[in-house]
Design an enzyme around this catalytic site. Structure first.
Site, PDB file in Angstrom:
ATOM      1  N   GLY A  86     -16.155 -48.686 -22.198  1.00 18.33           N
ATOM      2  CA  GLY A  86     -14.870 -47.990 -22.145  1.00 18.33           C
ATOM      3  C   GLY A  86     -14.438 -47.359 -23.450  1.00 18.33           C
ATOM      4  N   GLY A 143      -8.613 -50.433 -17.408  1.00 13.70           N
ATOM      5  CA  GLY A 143      -9.996 -50.118 -16.994  1.00 13.70           C
ATOM      6  C   GLY A 143     -10.689 -51.384 -16.549  1.00 13.70           C
ATOM      7  CB  SER A 146      -4.938 -54.157 -19.809  1.00 16.09           C
ATOM      8  OG  SER A 146      -5.138 -55.195 -20.732  1.00 16.09           O
ATOM      9  CG  ASP A 171     -14.356 -52.044 -27.863  1.00 20.95           C
ATOM     10  OD1 ASP A 171     -14.522 -53.245 -27.588  1.00 20.95           O
ATOM     11  OD2 ASP A 171     -14.402 -51.594 -29.019  1.00 20.95           O
TER      12      ASP A 171
HETATM   13  N1  APR Z   1     -10.143 -41.985 -24.754  1.00 22.59           N
HETATM   14  C1  APR Z   1      -8.995 -42.429 -24.172  1.00 22.59           C
HETATM   15  N2  APR Z   1      -8.975 -43.328 -23.174  1.00 22.59           N
HETATM   16  C2  APR Z   1     -10.176 -43.785 -22.722  1.00 22.59           C
HETATM   17  C3  APR Z   1     -11.417 -43.368 -23.278  1.00 22.59           C
HETATM   18  C4  APR Z   1     -11.356 -42.427 -24.333  1.00 22.59           C
HETATM   19  N3  APR Z   1     -12.467 -41.977 -24.939  1.00 22.59           N
HETATM   20  N4  APR Z   1     -12.415 -44.014 -22.607  1.00 22.59           N
HETATM   21  C5  APR Z   1     -11.831 -44.770 -21.670  1.00 22.59           C
HETATM   22  N5  APR Z   1     -10.492 -44.638 -21.726  1.00 22.59           N
HETATM   23  C6  APR Z   1      -9.449 -45.247 -20.899  1.00 22.59           C
HETATM   24  C7  APR Z   1      -9.844 -45.687 -19.510  1.00 22.59           C
HETATM   25  O1  APR Z   1      -9.838 -44.576 -18.622  1.00 22.59           O
HETATM   26  C8  APR Z   1      -8.717 -46.663 -19.213  1.00 22.59           C
HETATM   27  O2  APR Z   1      -7.601 -45.948 -18.718  1.00 22.59           O
HETATM   28  O3  APR Z   1      -9.046 -46.448 -21.542  1.00 22.59           O
HETATM   29  C9  APR Z   1      -8.349 -47.247 -20.586  1.00 22.59           C
HETATM   30  C10 APR Z   1      -8.731 -48.699 -20.801  1.00 22.59           C
HETATM   31  O4  APR Z   1      -9.968 -48.963 -20.158  1.00 22.59           O
HETATM   32  P1  APR Z   1     -11.091 -49.867 -20.887  1.00 22.59           P
HETATM   33  O5  APR Z   1     -11.678 -49.100 -22.000  1.00 22.59           O
HETATM   34  O6  APR Z   1     -11.998 -50.374 -19.804  1.00 22.59           O
HETATM   35  O7  APR Z   1     -10.276 -51.065 -21.532  1.00 22.59           O
HETATM   36  P2  APR Z   1      -9.642 -52.388 -20.859  1.00 22.59           P
HETATM   37  O8  APR Z   1      -9.317 -52.204 -19.429  1.00 22.59           O
HETATM   38  O9  APR Z   1      -8.542 -52.794 -21.815  1.00 22.59           O
HETATM   39  O10 APR Z   1     -10.853 -53.432 -20.944  1.00 22.59           O
HETATM   40  C11 APR Z   1     -11.230 -53.892 -22.216  1.00 22.59           C
HETATM   41  O11 APR Z   1     -13.537 -53.429 -21.814  1.00 22.59           O
HETATM   42  O12 APR Z   1     -14.783 -52.014 -23.116  1.00 22.59           O
HETATM   43  C12 APR Z   1     -14.484 -53.326 -22.902  1.00 22.59           C
HETATM   44  O13 APR Z   1     -14.721 -54.366 -25.063  1.00 22.59           O
HETATM   45  C13 APR Z   1     -13.775 -53.951 -24.087  1.00 22.59           C
HETATM   46  O14 APR Z   1     -13.969 -56.166 -23.146  1.00 22.59           O
HETATM   47  C14 APR Z   1     -13.067 -55.097 -23.408  1.00 22.59           C
HETATM   48  C15 APR Z   1     -12.614 -54.482 -22.093  1.00 22.59           C
END
Ligand code: APR
Length: 175
Positions: free
Chosen positions: A32, A119, A117, A34
């Site tokens: 995601g 995703g 949170s 991260d």
């Molecule tokens: N820019 C902006 N937003 C983004 C990007 C980006 N490049 N990539 C993804 N997103 C958005 C997703 O569409 C979602 O709306 O970030 C939001 C959060 O999604 P996730 O990245 O999956 O984060 P989260 O739901 O908080 O889960 C965190 O996922 O990647 C792992 O290490 C991380 O274990 C942790 C978990």
């Protein structure tokens, strides 16, 4: 002039004082946003994260931004959605509040948030957007030094949710 903006796009491209990362408690990267931030920042970011000793859910820690256009990354760890009865709302609120407190402590003026949170952690998007807008609006009243907060929505669904919420909140302050 509103201090809160929304945009649809990729947070790794935004040139602000800090972008917020939706990390996990190890701070050692993931998928995601991260994964996108770690890739765009380059390997030095992970090196700095290794020295932070992780981050509890609801808290936030700051690093340099390295190859990102943003000067810093504020890593926060959102709650995994279970059923809404395990402090998920309070923990998500805390992510936004602690990220703004860390920005204030580091004298930063502009900060961009992803939709924390919503995703992999499966927090319902509409509830998360309401918490994000309400918490940031409340905190900005207590932290005048922060000049601009940008909600960066990766997909159009989130963007439309935030747009509607901000229109409502601006309407209510005007009335
Ligand atoms: N820019 C902006 N937003 C983004 C990007 C980006 N490049 N990539 C993804 N997103 C958005 C997703 O569409 C979602 O709306 O970030 C939001 C959060 O999604 P996730 O990245 O999956 O984060 P989260 O739901 O908080 O889960 C965190 O996922 O990647 C792992 O290490 C991380 O274990 C942790 C978990």
């Amino acid at each position: 002039m509103s201090r809160i903006e929304i945009m649809q796009g990729d947070i790794t491209k935004i040139a602000v004082d800090a972008i917020v990362n939706a990390a996990n408690e190890t701070l050692l990267g993931g998928a995601g946003v991260d994964g996108a931030i770690q890739r765009a920042a380059g390997p030095q970011l992970l090196n700095e994260c290794r020295g932070l000793g992780g981050c509890p859910t609801g808290d936030a820690k700051i690093t340099q931004g390295y190859h990102l256009p943003a000067r810093h990354v504020i890593h926060t760890v959102g709650p995994v959605w279970r059923d809404g009865k395990h402090q998920e709302h309070n923990l998500l609120q805390s992510c936004y509040r602690r990220s703004l407190e860390v920005a204030q402590a580091n004298h930063l003026k502009t900060i961009a948030f992803p939709c924390i949170s919503t995703g992999a952690y499966r927090f319902p998007k509409d509830q998360a957007a309401r918490i994000a807008v309400a918490t940031v609006s409340k905190c900005l009243k207590q932290i005048p030094e922060i000049e601009k907060v940008i909600f960066v929505c990766f997909d159009i669904k989130d963007f439309k949710l935030y747009e509607e919420l901000l229109l409502l909140s601006e309407k209510s302050t005007v009335e």
